[in-house]
Write a protein that holds these residues in place. Structure first.
Motif, PDB file in Angstrom:
ATOM      1  N   ASP A  76       0.808  -1.221   0.000  1.00 28.72           N
ATOM      2  CA  ASP A  76       0.000   0.000   0.000  1.00 28.72           C
ATOM      3  C   ASP A  76       0.841   1.271   0.000  1.00 28.72           C
ATOM      4  O   ASP A  76       0.441   2.275  -0.553  1.00 28.72           O
ATOM      5  N   GLN A  77       2.000   1.213   0.617  1.00 34.16           N
ATOM      6  CA  GLN A  77       2.758   2.445   0.797  1.00 34.16           C
ATOM      7  C   GLN A  77       3.623   2.826  -0.391  1.00 34.16           C
ATOM      8  O   GLN A  77       3.707   4.002  -0.724  1.00 34.16           O
ATOM      9  N   ALA A  78       4.300   1.892  -0.992  1.00 39.42           N
ATOM     10  CA  ALA A  78       5.272   2.217  -2.046  1.00 39.42           C
ATOM     11  C   ALA A  78       4.597   2.906  -3.223  1.00 39.42           C
ATOM     12  O   ALA A  78       3.601   2.424  -3.746  1.00 39.42           O
ATOM     13  N   ARG A  79       5.157   4.029  -3.628  1.00 36.86           N
ATOM     14  CA  ARG A  79       4.609   4.787  -4.756  1.00 36.86           C
ATOM     15  C   ARG A  79       5.347   4.511  -6.048  1.00 36.86           C
ATOM     16  O   ARG A  79       4.876   4.872  -7.124  1.00 36.86           O
ATOM     17  N   ALA A  80       6.536   3.896  -5.942  1.00 36.88           N
ATOM     18  CA  ALA A  80       7.333   3.532  -7.115  1.00 36.88           C
ATOM     19  C   ALA A  80       8.216   2.356  -6.704  1.00 36.88           C
ATOM     20  O   ALA A  80       8.377   2.069  -5.523  1.00 36.88           O
TER      21      ALA A  80
END
Length: 125
Positions: A76-80
């Protein structure tokens, strides 16, 4: 052809996943890269198997590398997602990619060299 997704810019304070889907990286280079990402304002999240060694020169078994890749997309957290290095090995992941899971959780996958096989496989499906 399916329309390409254009992701939103990744904010500087965002968590980013860091994985090793091909060859084993050198630990000191990974530490320098993580420090560089922190200097740029990102919050790097190293994968469980980021420094795995073997079999041969791979960063873990295909199952380990696929697990890290899939987890990076579903987290859920990682944006890339940043890949530690290219090198031979990413091609062994192609048949095991869960393309539906990746499409449902699309995010930028940054890599070079052998990682192009993963990027083109995802693009072509």
């Amino acid at each position: 052809m399916t329309a390409l997704l254009k992701p939103h810019a990744v904010p500087c304070d965002a968590p980013v996943a860091v994985i090793s889907p091909a060859s084993t990286p050198q630990p000191e280079r990974v530490e320098r890269a993580l420090a560089a990402l922190r200097t740029l304002g990102y919050n790097p999240q190293p994968a469980e198997n980021i420094l795995a060694r073997g079999p041969l020169y791979f960063a873990g078994t295909p199952e380990m590398r696929l697990s890290d890749l899939h987890h990076a997309f579903t987290g859920d957290q990682a944006r890339a997602i940043f890949c530690t290095r290219g090198g031979y090995g990413a091609n062994y992941l192609l048949e095991g990619l869960d393309l539906d899971l990746i499409a449902e959780n699309a995010k930028p996958l940054i890599g070079y060299s052998d990682l192009t096989a993963l990027q083109l496989w995802m693009l072509d499906q």
